[in-house]
Design an enzyme around this catalytic site. Structure first.
Site, PDB file in Angstrom:
ATOM      1  N   GLU A  92     -19.368  -7.507 -13.074  1.00 14.96           N
ATOM      2  CA  GLU A  92     -19.142  -6.528 -12.072  1.00 14.96           C
ATOM      3  C   GLU A  92     -18.366  -7.288 -10.485  1.00 14.96           C
ATOM      4  O   GLU A  92     -17.354  -5.976 -10.027  1.00 14.96           O
ATOM      5  CB  GLU A  92     -21.140  -6.146 -11.264  1.00 14.96           C
ATOM      6  CG  GLU A  92     -21.360  -5.498 -12.480  1.00 14.96           C
ATOM      7  CD  GLU A  92     -21.407  -4.094 -12.484  1.00 14.96           C
ATOM      8  OE1 GLU A  92     -20.632  -3.893 -11.790  1.00 14.96           O
ATOM      9  OE2 GLU A  92     -22.227  -3.559 -13.065  1.00 14.96           O
ATOM     10  N   TYR A 122     -23.701  -4.068  -3.500  1.00 12.41           N
ATOM     11  CA  TYR A 122     -23.619  -3.108  -4.891  1.00 12.41           C
ATOM     12  C   TYR A 122     -23.529  -4.256  -6.015  1.00 12.41           C
ATOM     13  O   TYR A 122     -24.504  -3.719  -7.115  1.00 12.41           O
ATOM     14  CB  TYR A 122     -22.129  -2.056  -4.580  1.00 12.41           C
ATOM     15  CG  TYR A 122     -21.830  -2.032  -6.427  1.00 12.41           C
ATOM     16  CD1 TYR A 122     -22.404  -1.020  -6.896  1.00 12.41           C
ATOM     17  CD2 TYR A 122     -20.750  -2.735  -7.019  1.00 12.41           C
ATOM     18  CE1 TYR A 122     -21.746  -0.717  -8.268  1.00 12.41           C
ATOM     19  CE2 TYR A 122     -20.820  -2.869  -8.207  1.00 12.41           C
ATOM     20  CZ  TYR A 122     -21.519  -1.215  -8.918  1.00 12.41           C
ATOM     21  OH  TYR A 122     -21.271  -1.014  -9.824  1.00 12.41           O
ATOM     22  N   ASP A 136     -21.600   3.028  -6.746  1.00  9.82           N
ATOM     23  CA  ASP A 136     -20.130   2.228  -7.278  1.00  9.82           C
ATOM     24  C   ASP A 136     -19.441   4.322  -6.704  1.00  9.82           C
ATOM     25  O   ASP A 136     -20.252   5.140  -6.351  1.00  9.82           O
ATOM     26  CB  ASP A 136     -19.665   2.077  -8.418  1.00  9.82           C
ATOM     27  CG  ASP A 136     -19.793   2.786  -9.986  1.00  9.82           C
ATOM     28  OD1 ASP A 136     -20.836   4.013  -9.450  1.00  9.82           O
ATOM     29  OD2 ASP A 136     -19.406   2.342 -10.692  1.00  9.82           O
ATOM     30  N   CYS A 138     -17.895  13.947 -15.237  1.00  6.98           N
ATOM     31  CA  CYS A 138     -17.200  13.649 -12.926  1.00  6.98           C
ATOM     32  C   CYS A 138     -16.577  13.517 -12.205  1.00  6.98           C
ATOM     33  O   CYS A 138     -16.399  12.433 -12.002  1.00  6.98           O
ATOM     34  CB  CYS A 138     -18.761  13.832 -13.024  1.00  6.98           C
ATOM     35  SG  CYS A 138     -18.975  15.101 -11.443  1.00  6.98           S
ATOM     36  N   CYS A 181     -26.709  20.699 -10.865  1.00  2.22           N
ATOM     37  CA  CYS A 181     -25.293  20.896  -9.806  1.00  2.22           C
ATOM     38  C   CYS A 181     -25.300  21.730  -8.720  1.00  2.22           C
ATOM     39  O   CYS A 181     -24.804  22.892  -8.953  1.00  2.22           O
ATOM     40  CB  CYS A 181     -24.405  20.027 -10.732  1.00  2.22           C
ATOM     41  SG  CYS A 181     -22.449  19.431  -9.862  1.00  2.22           S
TER      42      CYS A 181
END
Length: 354
Positions: A44, A127, A145, A197, A213
């Site tokens: 991360e 985060y 994120d 996406c 969506c």
């Protein structure tokens, strides 16, 4: 226009993830033992503002060299900074060292297993703390994120531009985050944003959430998330000094604090809004202009002029004389690695100045 069946989103997405998830070295699959918190944390930190493709070889190298948080905590700062060279955003490497030492010395080598405890560690913001808590420890945490933000903004057609809409975006992501498998859900959202996406040309026809969506329903999914107009980045100028002595070149360590802190680099002057030319040159010499290297940092762009000379006499500045043939092993950050390449390509000009 509300999202259809929001309660079904986690179930649909997790089913898709179980079939289509990316296989990454720091990630556990469905039914596998829980991932190593050290590996999750390492990944991360490395993945902040960096692509998965760029991170993979660095992650493998770090885990092979420092397989535990205790090993990393005992490492020499310079070795870690050198190993990080080329990955960018070097404050992350300094935080990596500080966090490893905090975990090793203050937490007996164990990462805290909740967001509050993780946020107290060096270099872990909201985060990263949420990601490690969810992915490594199975805690329910809302992980947002850039990929998750994009999927969420399109799913709900968020009308408030970012960054002003950050709090609303978090609330929307919270509304669909399940109590169980929150870590898998976060990674599923990341995978969906990375491969389906996408920023441009989202592949709505194969998206498992297409029917829910709102952005797709409006016909403009690629317009989300809305963003406030960008202000132009300031531009700066600086000079790097390539000083040869025999088959070696002078390198220095940049100050620990500040941009590229603790990294080996060519000597350079302060970067300013006007060209500093030879101001701050390490020695008085005949200098040759070897070219200019453009570079873009997060908050400004830079034109770094490379000036070269050959050191003569006994008086030379402090630093480290590095073999030019092995300059690739010096762990120079990208900017100075490019400056070194420019100087080597123009070595004939340096020889003329000797």
């Amino acid at each position: 226009m509300p999202v259809d069946n929001p309660a079904m989103i986690p179930q649909i997405l997790l089913g898709w993830y179980d079939r289509h998830r990316r296989h990454l070295p720091w990630r556990a699959g469905p039914g596998d033992p829980a991932p190593d918190p050290y590996a999750v944390w390492m990944s991360e930190i490395m993945l902040q503002q960096t692509t998965v493709a760029a991170v993979k070889p660095y992650f493998a190298a770090f885990m092979a060299r420092w397989p535990t948080v205790e090993a990393l905590a005992a490492a020499d700062d310079a070795d870690v900074m050198t190993a990080w060279a080329g990955l960018g955003y070097y404050a992350r490497a300094r935080n990596l060292i500080a966090c490893a030492r905090t975990v090793a010395h203050d937490h007996e080598g164990r990462f805290p297993d909740d967001e509050a405890g993780l946020r107290a560690l060096p270099g872990l913001g909201d985060y990263t703390a949420a990601a490690v808590a969810a992915i490594a420890f199975g805690r329910r945490a809302v992980v947002v994120d850039a990929n998750v933000a994009r999927v969420t903004a399109r799913l709900f057609a968020l009308e408030t531009p970012l960054p002003a809409g950050k709090a609303e975006l978090y609330r929307l992501a919270d509304s669909i985050t399940p109590d169980d498998r929150a870590g898998d859900f976060a990674q599923a959202m990341m995978d969906l944003g990375s491969g389906v996406c996408t920023t441009r040309s989202p592949q709505c026809l194969i998206c498992p959430l297409a029917e829910s969506c709102i952005g797709r329903r409006l016909g403009t999914p690629e317009s989300f998330p809305l963003k406030a107009p960008k202000t132009p980045k300031p531009h700066r100028f600086g000079t790097a000094f390539w000083i040869e002595r025999g088959d070696h070149v002078l390198l220095v360590r940049r100050p620990d604090k500040g941009l590229l802190g603790g990294m080996r680099a060519l000597p350079s002057n302060d970067w300013a809004t006007t060209d500093p030319a030879l101001c701050g040159a390490p020695i008085a010499a005949v200098w040759r202009d070897l070219g200019t290297v453009p570079h873009v940092f997060t908050h400004f762009s830079l034109d770094l002029r490379v000036m070269g000379t050959t050191a003569t006499g006994d008086t030379v500045p402090d630093g480290e004389w590095w073999p030019i043939a092995g300059i690739g092993e010096a762990g120079l950050p990208t900017l100075f690695a490019r400056a070194a390449s420019r100087a080597i390509a123009a070595s004939g000009l340096i020889q003329e100045s000797g």
